[in-house]
Structures are given as structure tokens and as C-alpha cells.
Design a protein around this motif. Structure first.
Motif, PDB file in Angstrom:
ATOM      1  N   VAL A 112      30.293 101.026 -14.133  1.00  0.00           N
ATOM      2  CA  VAL A 112      30.149  99.906 -13.193  1.00  0.00           C
ATOM      3  C   VAL A 112      28.767  99.999 -12.567  1.00  0.00           C
ATOM      4  CG1 VAL A 112      32.611  99.700 -12.728  1.00  0.00           C
ATOM      5  CG2 VAL A 112      31.242 101.250 -11.351  1.00  0.00           C
ATOM      6  N   PRO A 113      28.131  98.865 -12.275  1.00  0.00           N
ATOM      7  CA  PRO A 113      26.739  98.886 -11.795  1.00  0.00           C
ATOM      8  C   PRO A 113      26.618  99.481 -10.401  1.00  0.00           C
ATOM      9  CG  PRO A 113      27.642  96.665 -11.667  1.00  0.00           C
ATOM     10  CD  PRO A 113      28.656  97.497 -12.388  1.00  0.00           C
ATOM     11  N   GLN A 114      25.542 100.247 -10.203  1.00  0.00           N
ATOM     12  CA  GLN A 114      25.261 100.836  -8.902  1.00  0.00           C
ATOM     13  C   GLN A 114      24.387  99.940  -8.040  1.00  0.00           C
ATOM     14  OE1 GLN A 114      26.935 103.802  -8.033  1.00  0.00           O
ATOM     15  NE2 GLN A 114      27.869 102.929  -9.872  1.00  0.00           N
ATOM     16  N   ARG A 115      23.765  98.931  -8.674  1.00  0.00           N
ATOM     17  CA  ARG A 115      23.006  97.918  -7.949  1.00  0.00           C
ATOM     18  C   ARG A 115      23.508  96.565  -8.405  1.00  0.00           C
ATOM     19  NH1 ARG A 115      17.552 100.902  -9.337  1.00  0.00           N
ATOM     20  NH2 ARG A 115      17.232 102.165  -7.488  1.00  0.00           N
ATOM     21  N   LEU A 133      34.429  92.885 -18.266  1.00  0.00           N
ATOM     22  CA  LEU A 133      33.555  93.944 -17.766  1.00  0.00           C
ATOM     23  C   LEU A 133      32.697  93.431 -16.614  1.00  0.00           C
ATOM     24  CD1 LEU A 133      32.217  95.547 -21.092  1.00  0.00           C
ATOM     25  CD2 LEU A 133      34.112  96.326 -19.657  1.00  0.00           C
ATOM     26  N   PRO A 134      32.182  94.338 -15.769  1.00  0.00           N
ATOM     27  CA  PRO A 134      31.280  93.910 -14.696  1.00  0.00           C
ATOM     28  C   PRO A 134      30.052  93.214 -15.266  1.00  0.00           C
ATOM     29  CG  PRO A 134      31.994  96.178 -14.354  1.00  0.00           C
ATOM     30  CD  PRO A 134      32.442  95.787 -15.737  1.00  0.00           C
ATOM     31  N   LEU A 135      29.434  92.347 -14.464  1.00  0.00           N
ATOM     32  CA  LEU A 135      28.255  91.617 -14.886  1.00  0.00           C
ATOM     33  C   LEU A 135      27.175  92.572 -15.372  1.00  0.00           C
ATOM     34  CD1 LEU A 135      26.804  88.874 -15.044  1.00  0.00           C
ATOM     35  CD2 LEU A 135      25.965  89.286 -12.725  1.00  0.00           C
ATOM     36  N   GLY A 136      26.655  92.314 -16.561  1.00  0.00           N
ATOM     37  CA  GLY A 136      25.593  93.136 -17.129  1.00  0.00           C
ATOM     38  C   GLY A 136      26.073  94.306 -17.947  1.00  0.00           C
ATOM     39  N   ALA A 137      27.355  94.634 -17.871  1.00  0.00           N
ATOM     40  CA  ALA A 137      27.890  95.787 -18.613  1.00  0.00           C
ATOM     41  C   ALA A 137      28.315  95.368 -20.014  1.00  0.00           C
ATOM     42  CB  ALA A 137      29.084  96.388 -17.869  1.00  0.00           C
ATOM     43  N   THR A 138      28.118  96.254 -20.975  1.00  0.00           N
ATOM     44  CA  THR A 138      28.539  96.013 -22.352  1.00  0.00           C
ATOM     45  C   THR A 138      29.169  97.282 -22.915  1.00  0.00           C
ATOM     46  OG1 THR A 138      26.362  96.654 -23.196  1.00  0.00           O
ATOM     47  CG2 THR A 138      26.731  94.302 -22.800  1.00  0.00           C
ATOM     48  N   LEU A 139      30.020  97.117 -23.904  1.00  0.00           N
ATOM     49  CA  LEU A 139      30.627  98.270 -24.556  1.00  0.00           C
ATOM     50  C   LEU A 139      29.713  98.801 -25.652  1.00  0.00           C
ATOM     51  CD1 LEU A 139      34.355  97.189 -25.123  1.00  0.00           C
ATOM     52  CD2 LEU A 139      33.408  98.526 -23.233  1.00  0.00           C
ATOM     53  N   THR A 155      40.023 101.698 -15.951  1.00  0.00           N
ATOM     54  CA  THR A 155      39.664 101.278 -14.599  1.00  0.00           C
ATOM     55  C   THR A 155      39.384 102.496 -13.723  1.00  0.00           C
ATOM     56  OG1 THR A 155      41.989 101.207 -13.905  1.00  0.00           O
ATOM     57  CG2 THR A 155      41.017  99.160 -14.716  1.00  0.00           C
ATOM     58  N   VAL A 156      38.570 102.280 -12.693  1.00  0.00           N
ATOM     59  CA  VAL A 156      38.222 103.337 -11.757  1.00  0.00           C
ATOM     60  C   VAL A 156      38.248 102.740 -10.359  1.00  0.00           C
ATOM     61  CG1 VAL A 156      35.737 102.882 -11.915  1.00  0.00           C
ATOM     62  CG2 VAL A 156      36.538 105.156 -11.250  1.00  0.00           C
ATOM     63  N   GLU A 157      38.615 103.549  -9.377  1.00  0.00           N
ATOM     64  CA  GLU A 157      38.624 103.088  -7.991  1.00  0.00           C
ATOM     65  C   GLU A 157      37.220 103.207  -7.420  1.00  0.00           C
ATOM     66  OE1 GLU A 157      41.267 103.631  -3.917  1.00  0.00           O
ATOM     67  OE2 GLU A 157      41.142 105.286  -5.339  1.00  0.00           O
ATOM     68  N   ARG A 158      36.703 102.122  -6.887  1.00  0.00           N
ATOM     69  CA  ARG A 158      35.346 102.101  -6.349  1.00  0.00           C
ATOM     70  C   ARG A 158      35.379 101.832  -4.860  1.00  0.00           C
ATOM     71  NH1 ARG A 158      30.333  98.215  -8.380  1.00  0.00           N
ATOM     72  NH2 ARG A 158      28.675  99.347  -7.296  1.00  0.00           N
ATOM     73  N   GLN A 159      34.666 102.667  -4.102  1.00  0.00           N
ATOM     74  CA  GLN A 159      34.592 102.504  -2.650  1.00  0.00           C
ATOM     75  C   GLN A 159      33.679 101.328  -2.320  1.00  0.00           C
ATOM     76  OE1 GLN A 159      36.546 104.385  -0.643  1.00  0.00           O
ATOM     77  NE2 GLN A 159      37.297 105.220  -2.574  1.00  0.00           N
ATOM     78  N   MET A 160      34.120 100.504  -1.375  1.00  0.00           N
ATOM     79  CA  MET A 160      33.381  99.298  -1.023  1.00  0.00           C
ATOM     80  C   MET A 160      33.155  99.249   0.489  1.00  0.00           C
ATOM     81  SD  MET A 160      33.249  97.902  -4.081  1.00  0.00           S
ATOM     82  CE  MET A 160      32.754  96.212  -3.754  1.00  0.00           C
ATOM     83  N   GLY A 161      32.202  98.422   0.898  1.00  0.00           N
ATOM     84  CA  GLY A 161      31.990  98.162   2.314  1.00  0.00           C
ATOM     85  C   GLY A 161      31.266  99.281   3.039  1.00  0.00           C
ATOM     86  N   LYS A 181      38.457  99.112  -4.371  1.00  0.00           N
ATOM     87  CA  LYS A 181      39.112  98.237  -5.330  1.00  0.00           C
ATOM     88  C   LYS A 181      38.993  98.860  -6.715  1.00  0.00           C
ATOM     89  CE  LYS A 181      35.267  95.179  -6.643  1.00  0.00           C
ATOM     90  NZ  LYS A 181      34.859  93.754  -6.802  1.00  0.00           N
ATOM     91  N   MET A 182      39.904  98.448  -7.617  1.00  0.00           N
ATOM     92  CA  MET A 182      39.881  98.938  -8.986  1.00  0.00           C
ATOM     93  C   MET A 182      38.946  98.060  -9.805  1.00  0.00           C
ATOM     94  SD  MET A 182      41.840 101.516  -8.680  1.00  0.00           S
ATOM     95  CE  MET A 182      41.950 102.025 -10.401  1.00  0.00           C
ATOM     96  N   GLU A 183      38.051  98.692 -10.566  1.00  0.00           N
ATOM     97  CA  GLU A 183      37.117  97.961 -11.409  1.00  0.00           C
ATOM     98  C   GLU A 183      37.202  98.460 -12.840  1.00  0.00           C
ATOM     99  OE1 GLU A 183      33.382  96.106  -9.626  1.00  0.00           O
ATOM    100  OE2 GLU A 183      33.308  98.177  -8.922  1.00  0.00           O
ATOM    101  N   ILE A 184      37.036  97.543 -13.786  1.00  0.00           N
ATOM    102  CA  ILE A 184      37.029  97.923 -15.197  1.00  0.00           C
ATOM    103  C   ILE A 184      35.734  98.662 -15.501  1.00  0.00           C
ATOM    104  CG2 ILE A 184      37.025  97.061 -17.562  1.00  0.00           C
ATOM    105  CD1 ILE A 184      38.721  94.734 -16.647  1.00  0.00           C
TER     106      ILE A 184
END
Length: 227
Positions: A45-48, A73-79, A196-202, A209-212
Motif C-alpha cells: 500500500v502506498p506510503q505517500r 488494489l490501491p491507486l498506483g499499485a500493480t501486481l 489485506t493488512v490493517e493500516r493505521q490512519m489519522g 482500516k483494512m486495505e488490499i
């Protein structure tokens, strides 16, 4: 109840359907004692914010959507074309999963869960972490496991990563040939399970939230060693 290490409500609505696996639903008893080889395609998942092309890969949305493997997938991500990691998993009683130690998985015991409709299995994998650095033109600059390696990257690249900790694999399951069970999709299929992985937000990570962060395929390991 369908034991397996997680609340059934935590499974995604898209995957509790079991993908394209057809036939009668599975039971927990059918899955206990089975061994599987999972092929993991990691995107991270993107860090920026990848929508800002100063810091992310330039992505043409209409072009990206033509590749069904990248759907969701998140924007910009590819398999990647080939699996990033392959791991063997054995499903035991009481929702316990034995997970092979690999460059991506720690080998620490995991857990598994069968969805209420008997068509999707969810497996938790304890991972070492993953980082994939991509330049703004979309070329991969470096891929490495989180083994303490740090590399200075330019401001015209963005990192797609998976933090150390739990990753959840969700994939459709069903019956195959006599004595064989199937997981939806194959290494060349566009119909893959999701990671999926849990990502800390805010602020200060007060929400999550869970992100692919990738996708997977799987094959049952038969007693004669065939898959």
C-alpha cells in the motif's frame, strides 16, 4: 460456529461469495488436516499519496483498469507477473494454521476461518514486512524484505509497503476432483484471492482500516506430494 481465528463479519463482502468456485459449500471438517501451497503476489500500500505524480507512479486509470488482476488494489499499485513469495500452510483443528517460514512469513503459528456460507477461507499470516519502491515513470527501483536494510530514495519515487505483522489471506474454496479441494483462481488467472493488512490512519494512528496489499492463488497438496 466456524472457528478459525477471526470474526466471520471481518471477511470482505466480495470474498464471502467464494469467487467462481461452484458446487456444494465446504465444511470445517473437510478442511481440517489439509495442506496448501499459497502463491502470494504482493503489491503493498502506498506510503505517500500516489495521485500526486511528484511522489507517486504516474498511473493512467483507464489503462490500469484494463488489467483485471489489479482490480481493487490501491491507486498506483500493480501486481508482479510472478509470485513474490510461496508459502505452505496446514489447516488444523480449532482454527490453528501451521505456516511455513519464508522470506515473507515468520513461521509463527497462524489462524484460519471458514466463512458462514462455506465458500471462503481466511488465513492469518505473520509477515516480516515488504517494501517495493517505484519511480514516477512506474519502473521498479528496488524490492526488498524488511531485514533492517535502509536505502535512500529520490523524491520522485514512492514506496508501496506491507508493515511487519499480520496479513490476512481470503480466497474461495470448493470441491475439485475426488479427494481434492480447490482454491479459486490459478497463477495465470485474473480471479485471485485477496491479501489485506490493517493500516493505521489519522492523527497518531487513532483509527485503522483494512486495505488490499496483494492477491493470491492456492493449490491443495495431495498425499502423494502432487498439487
Amino acid at each position: 460456529t466456524t472457528k478459525g481465528g477471526a470474526d466471520p463479519s471481518a471477511m470482505t463482502a466480495a470474498d464471502t461469495t467464494g469467487g467462481n468456485v461452484k458446487g456444494a459449500p465446504l465444511t470445517i471438517e473437510k478442511l481440517i488436516g489439509t495442506k496448501w501451497t499459497l502463491s502470494l503476489y504482493l503489491s503493498g500500500v502506498p506510503q505517500r499519496d500516489p495521485s500526486n505524480n511528484l511522489y507517486g507512479a504516474n498511473t493512467n486509470i483507464s489503462t490500469r483498469n484494463k488489467d483485471a488482476r489489479n482490480a481493487g488494489l490501491p491507486l498506483g499499485a500493480t501486481l508482479p507477473e510472478e509470485p513474490s513469495a510461496t508459502v505452505q500452510v496446514e489447516l488444523l483443528e480449532d482454527g490453528i494454521a501451521i505456516v511455513e517460514e519464508t522470506a515473507f512469513t515468520t513461521g509463527t503459528g497462524g489462524q484460519w476461518l471458514l466463512s458462514p456460507n462455506g465458500r471462503t477461507v481466511r488465513i492469518s499470516l505473520d509477515c516480516t514486512g515488504f517494501v517495493r519502491t517505484i519511480k514516477t515513470k512506474g519502473t521498479i527501483q528496488k524490492v526488498f524484505w524488511s531485514d533492517g536494510e535502509n536505502e535512500v530514495t529520490s523524491k520522485t519515487s514512492t514506496e508501496y509497503s506491507i508493515p511487519q505483522g499480520l496479513v490476512y489471506a481470503e480466497i474461495g474454496v470448493g470441491y475439485g476432483r475426488p479427494g481434492e479441494l480447490l482454491m479459486v483462481g490459478s497463477d495465470t488467472s485474473t480471479d485471485l484471492g485477496i491479501l489485506t493488512v490493517e493500516r493505521q490512519m489519522g492523527l497518531l494512528g487513532v483509527s485503522s482500516k483494512m486495505e488490499i496489499c496483494g492477491k493470491l492463488s492456492g493449490r491443495m497438496m495431495l498425499e502423494d506430494g502432487e498439487q
